[in-house]
Motif scaffolding. Structure first.
Motif, mmCIF file in Angstrom:
data_model
loop_
_atom_site.group_PDB
_atom_site.id
_atom_site.type_symbol
_atom_site.label_atom_id
_atom_site.label_comp_id
_atom_site.label_asym_id
_atom_site.label_seq_id
_atom_site.Cartn_x
_atom_site.Cartn_y
_atom_site.Cartn_z
ATOM 1 N N SER A 197 0.845 -1.193 0.000
ATOM 2 C CA SER A 197 0.000 0.000 0.000
ATOM 3 C C SER A 197 0.875 1.235 0.000
ATOM 4 O O SER A 197 1.890 1.278 0.701
ATOM 5 C CB SER A 197 -0.874 0.031 1.259
ATOM 6 O OG SER A 197 -1.967 -0.828 1.110
ATOM 7 N N MET A 198 0.468 2.224 -0.786
ATOM 8 C CA MET A 198 1.208 3.494 -0.807
ATOM 9 C C MET A 198 0.258 4.600 -0.360
ATOM 10 O O MET A 198 -0.822 4.776 -0.933
ATOM 11 C CB MET A 198 1.741 3.767 -2.206
ATOM 12 C CG MET A 198 2.582 2.585 -2.692
ATOM 13 S SD MET A 198 3.802 2.982 -3.888
ATOM 14 C CE MET A 198 4.510 1.349 -4.144
ATOM 15 N N ILE A 199 0.673 5.302 0.660
ATOM 16 C CA ILE A 199 -0.223 6.270 1.305
ATOM 17 C C ILE A 199 0.460 7.629 1.369
ATOM 18 O O ILE A 199 1.593 7.741 1.842
ATOM 19 C CB ILE A 199 -0.555 5.807 2.747
ATOM 20 C CG1 ILE A 199 -1.072 4.351 2.740
ATOM 21 C CG2 ILE A 199 -1.580 6.721 3.390
ATOM 22 C CD1 ILE A 199 -1.089 3.707 4.125
ATOM 23 N N LYS A 200 -0.249 8.632 0.887
ATOM 24 C CA LYS A 200 0.268 10.003 1.023
ATOM 25 C C LYS A 200 -0.199 10.509 2.384
ATOM 26 O O LYS A 200 -1.396 10.525 2.673
ATOM 27 C CB LYS A 200 -0.295 10.877 -0.100
ATOM 28 C CG LYS A 200 0.080 12.325 -0.035
ATOM 29 C CD LYS A 200 -0.448 13.033 -1.280
ATOM 30 C CE LYS A 200 -0.182 14.514 -1.242
ATOM 31 N NZ LYS A 200 -1.230 15.251 -0.509
ATOM 32 N N VAL A 201 0.770 10.883 3.211
ATOM 33 C CA VAL A 201 0.427 11.311 4.574
ATOM 34 C C VAL A 201 0.632 12.826 4.694
ATOM 35 O O VAL A 201 1.715 13.350 4.428
ATOM 36 C CB VAL A 201 1.296 10.573 5.628
ATOM 37 C CG1 VAL A 201 0.887 10.978 7.042
ATOM 38 C CG2 VAL A 201 1.176 9.060 5.465
ATOM 39 N N ASP A 202 -0.434 13.506 5.108
ATOM 40 C CA ASP A 202 -0.385 14.964 5.217
ATOM 41 C C ASP A 202 -0.420 15.467 6.653
ATOM 42 O O ASP A 202 -0.298 16.666 6.894
ATOM 43 C CB ASP A 202 -1.560 15.573 4.447
ATOM 44 C CG ASP A 202 -1.388 15.386 2.955
ATOM 45 O OD1 ASP A 202 -0.389 15.867 2.409
ATOM 46 O OD2 ASP A 202 -2.238 14.699 2.339
ATOM 47 N N GLY A 203 -0.639 14.573 7.598
ATOM 48 C CA GLY A 203 -0.694 14.997 8.993
ATOM 49 C C GLY A 203 -1.255 13.871 9.832
ATOM 50 O O GLY A 203 -1.465 12.760 9.339
ATOM 51 N N ASP A 204 -1.510 14.160 11.098
ATOM 52 C CA ASP A 204 -2.113 13.154 11.973
ATOM 53 C C ASP A 204 -3.535 12.883 11.508
ATOM 54 O O ASP A 204 -4.363 13.804 11.485
ATOM 55 C CB ASP A 204 -2.122 13.658 13.421
ATOM 56 C CG ASP A 204 -0.782 13.414 14.086
ATOM 57 O OD1 ASP A 204 -0.089 12.444 13.702
ATOM 58 O OD2 ASP A 204 -0.418 14.192 14.975
#
Ligand SMILES: Nc1ncnc2c1ncn2[C@@H]1O[C@H](COP(=O)(O)OP(=O)(O)O)[C@@H](O)[C@H]1O
Ligand SMILES: CC(C)(COP(=O)(O)O)[C@@H](O)C(=O)NCCC(=O)O
Length: 431
Positions: A197-204
């Motif tokens: 899985s590839m996840i773009k993380v922008d914050g909590d």
């Protein structure tokens, strides 16, 4: 450096051998991630026998006022432990859990009742698949936490709270990365489990799963098992360390008569086609060495993941790529291949960074989810080792300034803030 394990590799507990050793632990909180290949457990124990530090884990009771009520809190000092089992051997996991004393209210409540219902945070597909099994065999209710949410919460926690968690692996050298907590986002989280899985993380709690591939850790282990007759994942990895992929992979030089294809930037030694040599040689599977097959397979899969990761980073303009999941296994050749792929395709712009607690992101994230307990319960929160000051927002303090301590076994020394009325057991029975 090619192949081999890196010295100082984390040895987090691997199923049954640890069962006996740790069977006396008193667990106050536990979360589980049941994946396609492995079950991961993170638990918090206050047992002083486990301490190797000067300061033995203790239970310090602390009464605190919170602004919107007067709940009593106490602080549990102890350690977070990490254990894993193969999902196909779920019975071992069941035995492990039944050997543990899952406590009520930390160490405060001494009497537990046989009919108490235990509720634990659980993530991964197996939290759905094995709901009934946990209920029947252990009387445990799995309180489900969404898988991607857990991965992100686990990664954010590790990156913010644990020193020397992320590292690059370049030219055989491991280099720890200092994370600037104010400049962490956005990043790409690539979790290489059975699938990827590839996840773009922008914050909590702010993220989007942007891509994935079914060619992942399960593919390496599954195909490797069929092709080499290896009996364990670690055996397959070890084998790959001794192999030579050029025996099976078709190189640019094999096609271009030993020359580089300089016009498009391909050296003669670059792989033109993984496993491509097998089509032109009159050989059977038995004619190839298992170690060469293992090496080609590992290279093919790692390279492919590195390339897809880079493409997704490019798609969203992300420079930092953090990789987790147990496929990596702190394995030099795997990390080298992924790093080279990211570096090559991004022309040095993007960086692949690996996480020491690689496969435990989901379980840790589910553990962190205890903070979402019922409104009248004060959730457990990880706090730093030093005595907290008067702040009520302990998690924020961790995220903004302090770091928990980690010992060399991958266990993390930390403290848990819990309300006196919180328990891992169902709310039905209060102590
Ligand atoms: N002891 C092991 N047994 C099986 N697979 C392992 C083992 N150690 C590492 N792996 C690799 O890790 C992958 C699983 O990684 P993990 O992050 O636990 O994903 P999942 O949640 O899908 O189980 C396997 O597919 C395999 O490639
Ligand atoms: C379905 C999954 C999220 C399950 O997680 P896992 O048990 O593999 O860690 C994962 O296998 C995955 O993302 N697979 C790739 C599916 C795809 O995007 O094609």
């Amino acid at each position: 450096m090619e192949g081999g394990r890196i010295d100082g590799k984390l040895e987090m507990s691997d199923s049954s051998s640890e069962l006996v050793k740790q069977s006396g632990d008193e667990i106050s909180h536990l979360a589980i991630d049941i994946g396609g290949s492995l079950i991961k457990i993170v638990y918090f124990s206050t047992n002083s026998k486990c301490s190797t530090n000067d300061e033995a884990p203790t239970l310090s009771k602390e009464r605190k006022e919170v602004p919107n009520g007067d709940l009593n809190h106490h602080i549990l000092s102890g350690r977070l432990f990490f254990v894993k089992f193969e999902t196909s051997k779920i019975e071992d996991c069941i035995k492990f859990l039944s050997s543990k004393k899952l406590q009520q209210c930390g160490a405060q409540c001494h009497h537990s009742h046989a009919d108490d219902k235990i509720k634990i945070k659980a993530t991964g597909g197996g939290a759905f698949k094995f709901t009934d099994l946990f209920k029947e065999k252990l009387g445990i209710t799995l309180d489900k936490v969404e898988e991607m949410e857990s991965l992100v919460a686990g990664a954010n926690f590790l990156l913010k709270a644990v020193n020397r968690e992320a590292y690059t692996y370049i030219g055989g050298q491991k280099e720890y990365v200092q994370i600037d907590q104010n400049d962490l986002y956005p990043y790409l989280l690539v979790n290489i489990g059975s699938g990827v899985s590839m996840i773009k993380v922008d914050g909590d709690g702010k993220f989007q799963r942007v891509s994935g591939t079914s060619v992942g850790g399960g593919t390496f282990w599954g195909l490797g098992k069929l092709l080499t007759k290896c009996q364990s994942f670690d055996e397959l990895l070890e084998l790959s360390h001794q192999g030579n992929n050029r025996v099976i992979d078709m190189l640019v030089g094999d096609i271009y008569g030993g020359l580089d294809y300089s016009k498009i930037g391909l050296a003669s030694t670059a792989i033109a086609s993984s496993f491509g040599k097998a089509i032109s040689e009159n050989k059977e599977l038995e004619d190839y060495k298992p170690e060469d097959i293992a090496r080609s397979l590992l290279r093919m899969i790692s390279n492919n993941i590195g390339q897809i990761a880079y493409l997704n980073a490019l798609r969203f303009g992300l420079k930092r790529i953090f990789l987790g999941g147990f496929f990596i296994r702190d394995h030099a050749y795997t990390m080298d291949t992924i790093s080279v792929a990211v570096d090559f395709w991004s022309k040095g712009e993007a960086k692949a960074m690996f996480l020491r607690h690689e496969g435990f992101l989901g379980a840790l994230g589910a553990f962190m989810n205890y903070k979402d307990g019922n409104a009248d319960l004060c959730p457990p929160q990880l706090v730093e080792q030093q005595t907290p000051k008067s702040s009520n927002c302990i998690v924020d303090r961790i995220h903004n300034s302090t770091r928990v301590r980690e010992n060399e076994n991958g266990a993390i020394d930390c403290r848990l803030r819990v309300s006196s009325s919180f328990k891992i057991y169902d709310e039905v029975k209060r102590c």
